[in-house]
Design an enzyme around this catalytic site. Structure first.
Site, mmCIF file in Angstrom:
data_model
loop_
_atom_site.group_PDB
_atom_site.id
_atom_site.type_symbol
_atom_site.label_atom_id
_atom_site.label_comp_id
_atom_site.label_asym_id
_atom_site.label_seq_id
_atom_site.Cartn_x
_atom_site.Cartn_y
_atom_site.Cartn_z
ATOM 1 N N HIS A 1 -0.209 6.121 9.011
ATOM 2 C CA HIS A 1 0.553 4.901 9.281
ATOM 3 C C HIS A 1 2.030 5.098 8.939
ATOM 4 C CE1 HIS A 1 0.807 0.352 9.360
ATOM 5 N NE2 HIS A 1 1.826 0.585 8.547
ATOM 6 N N GLU A 2 2.287 5.594 7.748
ATOM 7 C CA GLU A 2 3.673 5.744 7.310
ATOM 8 C C GLU A 2 4.387 6.834 8.109
ATOM 9 O OE1 GLU A 2 4.482 3.302 5.603
ATOM 10 O OE2 GLU A 2 2.478 2.709 4.925
ATOM 11 N N HIS B 1 5.620 5.504 11.371
ATOM 12 C CA HIS B 1 6.863 4.738 11.207
ATOM 13 C C HIS B 1 8.108 5.625 11.207
ATOM 14 C CE1 HIS B 1 5.681 0.643 10.568
ATOM 15 N NE2 HIS B 1 5.009 0.849 9.460
ATOM 16 N N GLY C 1 0.845 -1.184 0.000
ATOM 17 C CA GLY C 1 0.000 0.000 0.000
ATOM 18 C C GLY C 1 0.879 1.231 0.000
ATOM 19 N N ALA C 2 1.931 1.179 0.788
ATOM 20 C CA ALA C 2 2.840 2.305 0.905
ATOM 21 C C ALA C 2 4.085 1.832 1.630
ATOM 22 C CB ALA C 2 2.190 3.439 1.698
ATOM 23 N N MET C 3 5.144 2.615 1.526
ATOM 24 C CA MET C 3 6.389 2.241 2.182
ATOM 25 C C MET C 3 7.002 3.456 2.844
ATOM 26 S SD MET C 3 8.626 0.009 2.991
ATOM 27 C CE MET C 3 10.004 0.539 4.013
ATOM 28 N N GLU C 4 7.371 3.267 4.120
ATOM 29 C CA GLU C 4 7.757 4.388 4.980
ATOM 30 C C GLU C 4 9.198 4.854 4.838
ATOM 31 O OE1 GLU C 4 7.017 1.243 6.058
ATOM 32 O OE2 GLU C 4 8.413 0.614 7.627
ATOM 33 N N ASN C 5 9.861 4.637 3.699
ATOM 34 C CA ASN C 5 11.253 5.086 3.541
ATOM 35 C C ASN C 5 11.444 6.442 4.216
ATOM 36 O OD1 ASN C 5 11.515 2.942 1.495
ATOM 37 N ND2 ASN C 5 10.222 4.320 0.299
ATOM 38 N N GLU D 1 4.926 -2.908 12.700
ATOM 39 C CA GLU D 1 3.691 -2.753 11.936
ATOM 40 C C GLU D 1 2.468 -2.647 12.844
ATOM 41 O OE1 GLU D 1 3.696 -1.824 9.133
ATOM 42 O OE2 GLU D 1 5.638 -2.443 8.341
#
Ligand SMILES: *[C@@H]1O[C@H](CO)[C@@H](O)[C@H](O)[C@H]1NC(C)=O
Ligand SMILES: *[C@@H]1O[C@H](CO)[C@@H](O)[C@H](O)[C@H]1NC(C)=O
Ligand SMILES: *[C@@H]1O[C@H](CO)[C@@H](O)[C@H](O)[C@H]1NC(C)=O
Length: 972
Positions: free
Chosen positions: A390-391, A394, A354-358, A413
């Site tokens: 959410h991201e 993180h 869905g998404a990535m918290e880089n 998570e």
């Protein structure tokens, strides 16, 4: 990482499709939580996306990945090779140069990496990760660092080679590297811009018939090693200085801001170098960069930007508005400033999660970041808020402090999945995100966690396959649920203080769950919320190291006002294996009909891994009810003796039913129906609980009831008494249907909008006349007006219901119209809805052709959407056998097309077998699975599960059909 919403999808679409109450249900089976979610979501939320929202994420079909995880957990560890890096060398800093050839189009990139390492233990080799790249050994060098002035102290290399199985690259040296010294490693290589959404990959989109290319990254969990050789384990934090050569007509971004003006690239006049500032110490999986011709919009309040395709950029208003606010809120919540100078958020047309918290460069699939007012539904908007929150969570929990190893992924998570609700609440308080959590996440994950195949939330993993498997519903939703429980039993102030201490103590380092438990225990003792002899670790270990969750049974003694409470693991099936249940530390909270203290969520007592305890003075009045697990803050179910259930039912059916808060009404429904399904409560009592729904109009209770109703619908649709069941459902719906009505109102609260979407979906699926005719009418009006280029008049929140119902009732020309809309639409969420609706038709040939299109290239359906299409067909009562046959007949075609995304096959198997409950079809399934056993690979667990699931359906029907039939008969 945020999960993708395929799951959700599943649920959603179908709904529409089917006619009956839920037939959709996919899985319902509780099994799938996901499913459930989906379901629920869907269904009731109908297809709308309403709910989607919640659901965030999921990486793969959750369910299936859970099954896979269960399998690997059981896999014998005895003769496994060790895939962890040696600990003798640790990286300090990286300098990475990359030249991606996306413009010229051979889709490779030239790379160079310089890594400064510290030696902790003498060693004669350098072992690091590198995968799917060609390292030119001629250039490899290892030298002392900093370079000595006289000679450059190059260490002679004896041998270098790759260890493909472990994804290592090993350099053997002629001389020992000495502990305490630093060295510089240099490697030059050619990598591949692959198209399977891992590592440094390519993606594309089309503008005016012209393909535009994007090169971007997805590293979590183990794919940084595809982009540059590195020590690719989360505990090896180092600083990164990234340099990217990009075509002059594109832009590049990375975790950090650009350092200076772009520089020319020697020999490549159409390229320039972008140099990015050196990062703070961080894990490899959080590194990110992208080259694209995207454009950006910048927030005025903070250094936050949103990047997207030019044509989609106008959909970024919402995320640009809430992103900075949530960031401000978290700085206050965590009491720690966001440590990087900027955040970029990018919407990508192709993205696996869905998404990535880089860190500092968050990547999203378009539907998780972009929202168009007036086109997308409230649920889409909520999904954007949820994923962004959410991201951003993180950025602290996960990025600043990182799990030492993937075993603690759940902490990362689960934490973000819980805190995102607090973040949403900060910007959209009217949505009641923390209440929605109970039905969307917690009740949802009860389903897979009640199966034998569930796994402990803390799970030992080593290799990349195992690591990928644990990005599942258990890690996300159960993790979030037990963290929420902790927030309540410690009380929020104590929880937050402990958290801040933990983040400060471990900033820029890695940690494991015991470190967090330790800090929280210290705070809890200091603030006196836990007895000195009790630790958070004692309590939480029972929730993280054991599989499943308990049901507590309350048996009151009506003479002396006491009660006996017992606990055992709640299992959907095979409850019979008595006596061997694990035990938990269960926080006990309860109230009575006269006290109504539902907000007292701090436990009055504990079950300390005890099989049973006695409670005194439960209630003086033998005629009043008691309700346990207030606001359902504990991760457990509750059963009562018959008399107490009857007192509860009586109250629910009275005018005073609102004395019990919506969360606990949802709990009573969800518990009763699942206890019945597990054989712990008779169906008559559970159905009696649902009877009060005739007066219920709130979202949470309906949501809780719907997943169970859908299961019943799925099971009963082809057996005797379905007509009575359908009538019963319509009667329950009557009042709430009139209450919400077939008209969307933009001023309605979020939960009313969601209720409407769910209720209308169910009503239309059940063939309720008013619903169906309204839906068809609005669709035909849209079709008629479409030539005149008027924009779509259908309210976004009703689209899924109207599209699906109209396609179900309509013919080929309606289908073609819808397909044209799909091709034309520029909005991701709209495209998703249209894809789902196309699976609602009753024309079998259209369904077959649709499946064919979805499983071949160049059909305008993206590979990432294939499971969506499949689920929408499979959830259609007419489509299910078609989907079932398709996956069996076109097995080879599917396998080839899916290639590395073969795991999507899990979702397909699940969806197409979900509703099956006849012996005859079971036989077909078993035969097929046996014939192709060897080829299932990673899907073999899903296949086994499907068989088990179908067997369970058959068994359930045998056991309960009669009872439900009799109950319905008595009522009608
Ligand atoms: C890819 O194309 C670029 C530019 O034309 C060229 O320099 C490079 O050598 C090519 N790489 C491979 C592996 O063929
Ligand atoms: C490299 O060195 C480490 C530590 O000295 C050792 O454990 C490992 O086995 C060596 N690997 C190879 C391939 O020699
Ligand atoms: C390992 O070797 C193979 C060829 O034998 C090569 O194709 C592959 O890219 C290499 N891997 C790495 C990480 O260099």
């Amino acid at each position: 990482m945020g999960m993708d919403d395929r799951t959700t999808t599943f649920g959603r679409k179908r709904s529409c499709t089917i006619t009956r109450c839920g037939a959709f249900a996919l899985v319902l089976t509780f099994v799938g939580s996901i499913v459930i979610t989906g379901l629920l979501v869907c269904h009731f939320a109908p297809c709308v996306d309403g709910k989607i929202s919640q659901h965030r994420d999921i990486l793969d079909w959750e369910e299936s990945s859970m099954f896979r995880a269960g399998r690997s957990f059981r896999r014998s560890r005895a003769n496994k090779i060790n895939v962890r890096l040696p600990r003798s060398i640790v990286p300090k800093s990286y300098d990475v140069n990359l030249v991606p050839f996306i413009w010229e189009g051979n889709f490779t990139f030239n790379g160079e990496v310089k890594i400064v390492v510290s030696v902790v233990q003498d060693t004669t080799n350098v072992t690091l990760h590198a995968f799917d790249m060609d390292i030119n050994s001629k250039y490899t060098s290892v030298s002392e660092y900093p370079a000595a002035s006289k000679s450059n102290k190059v260490i002679k290399i004896n041998q270098q080679f790759n260890d493909t199985i472990r994804q290592f690259y090993i350099i053997k040296l002629a001389k020992t590297l000495k502990a305490g010294k630093q060295y510089l490693i240099y490697l030059k290589y050619i990598g591949r811009l692959n198209d399977y959404l891992q590592g440094f990959y390519r993606s594309s989109y089309i503008v005016n018939n012209e393909t535009r290319w994007i090169a971007t990254t997805q590293f979590q969990p183990t794919d940084a090693r595809r982009a540059f050789p590195c020590f690719d384990e989360p505990a090896f934090k180092a600083t990164f200085q990234i340099n990217i050569a990009r075509p002059t007509n594109m832009t590049s971004v990375s975790n950090m801001p650009r350092e200076r003006e772009s520089q020319p690239v020697e020999g490549m006049p159409t390229y320039v170098w972008d140099h990015f500032q050196r990062s703070v110490p961080m894990s490899t999986y959080l590194v990110a960069f992208m080259v694209a011709d995207f454009e950006a919009r910048h927030s005025e309040s903070r250094n936050v930007s949103v990047w997207a395709r030019k044509d989609a950029l106008e959909q970024s208003d919402y995320s640009l508005q809430i992103g900075p606010k949530i960031l401000d809120y978290y700085e206050n919540y965590f009491q720690i400033k966001f440590p990087l100078p900027k955040i970029d958020m990018v919407a990508l047309p192709d993205f696996s999660a869905g998404a990535m918290e880089n860190w500092g460069l968050i990547t999203y699939r378009e539907t998780a970041l972009l929202y168009q007012d007036g086109v997308s539904a409230n649920g889409n908007k909520q999904r954007v808020a949820a994923v962004v929150a959410h991201e951003l969570a993180h950025q602290w929990f996960g990025n600043l402090v990182t799990p030492s190893w993937w075993t603690d992924l759940w902490l990362n998570e689960g934490f973000a999945s819980y805190v995102e609700n607090i973040g949403i609440d900060a910007v959209e308080p009217s949505w009641k995100a923390l209440e929605q959590f109970v039905v969307h996440d917690m009740q949802n994950v009860f389903a897979p966690d009640a199966l034998e195949s569930s796994h402990p939330i803390t799970i030992e993993v080593d290799n990349p396959d195992e690591i990928n498997e644990i990005f599942d519903r258990i890690s996300y939703a159960k993790g979030a649920s037990i963290i929420r429980m902790m927030d309540h039993f410690l009380t929020t102030e104590v929880f937050k203080r402990g958290l801040t201490n933990y983040l400060n103590a471990k900033a820029y380092k890695s940690a494991d769950q015991d470190n967090l438990w330790h800090t929280l225990t210290k705070q809890a003792h200091k603030d006196e919320v836990l007895d000195k002899d009790i630790t958070v670790k004692q309590i939480m270990d029972t929730w993280t190291l054991q599989t499943g969750f308990p049901v507590i049974t309350v048996k009151r003694n009506y003479q002396d006002n006491t009660a006996v409470i017992t606990q055992e693991r709640f299992m959907l099936r095979n409850h019979s294996k008595k006596g061997k249940s694990p035990l938990w530390w269960v926080p006990i909270t309860y109230t009575t009909a006269t006290k109504l203290n539902f907000n007292k969520t701090k436990p009055s007592t504990w079950m300390k891994v005890e099989k049973s305890i006695n409670l005194d003075n439960v209630s003086d009045d033998p005629n009043e009810w008691v309700i346990f697990n207030l606001l359902e803050t504990g991760y457990y179910r509750v059963n009562y003796d018959q008399k107490n259930w009857q007192a509860i039912i009586k109250h629910l059916k009275s005018e005073g039913y609102k004395d019990i808060p919506t969360i606990n009404r949802a709990q009573l429904l969800d518990d009763a129906l699942n206890l019945a399904r597990a054989g712990l409560l008779d169906y008559g009592t559970a159905m009696d609980v649902t009877s009060y729904l005739e007066q219920e109009t709130e979202y949470l209770p309906w949501k809780a009831a719907l997943s169970a109703i859908i299961y019943l619908d799925n099971m009963l649709v082809n057996v005797q008494g379905y007509d009575m069941f359908r009538k019963h459902c319509l009667k329950l719906l009557d009042n709430v249907y009139r209450n919400v009505s077939f008209k969307d109102d933009t001023n309605d609260p979020q939960l009313t909008v969601f209720t409407r979407a769910d209720i209308l979906t169910l009503a239309c699926d059940l063939g309720q006349q008013d619903c169906v005719s309204n839906a068809v009418k609005q669709f035909q009006e849209w079709r008629a007006s479409n030539n005149t280029s008027v924009s779509n008049p259908i309210s976004p929140n009703l689209k899924s219901i109207i599209y699906c119902t109209a396609i179900r009732m309509g013919g080929e020309s309606d289908w073609n119209f819808m397909w044209q809309q799909y091709l034309k639409s520029n909005v991701g969420s709209e495209k998703d809805l249209l894809l789902q609706a196309l699976g609602c038709t009753r024309e079998t040939w259209l369904l077959s052709r649709y499946l064919n299109w979805a499983s071949s290239s160049n059909s305008f359906i993206r590979k990432q959407d294939m499971t969506r299409v499949f689920a929408s067909v499979a959830n259609n009562i007419i489509g299910q056998p078609i989907a079932f046959n398709f996956f069996r007949n076109k097995w080879n075609q599917l396998k080839e097309y899916l290639g590395t995304s073969f795991s999507s096959i899990n979702g397909i198997i699940k969806a197409s077998t979900n509703r099956i409950n006849s012996k005859y079809e079971l036989k077909d399934l078993v035969e097929f699975v046996n014939e192709h056993k060897e080829e299932f690979g990673s899907a073999s667990r899903a296949a086994e599960q499907a068989i088990e699931h179908v067997e369970a359906n058959i068994q359930w029907l045998e056991r309960n059909h009669k009872k439900i039939y009799n109950w319905l008969k008595k009522k009608s």
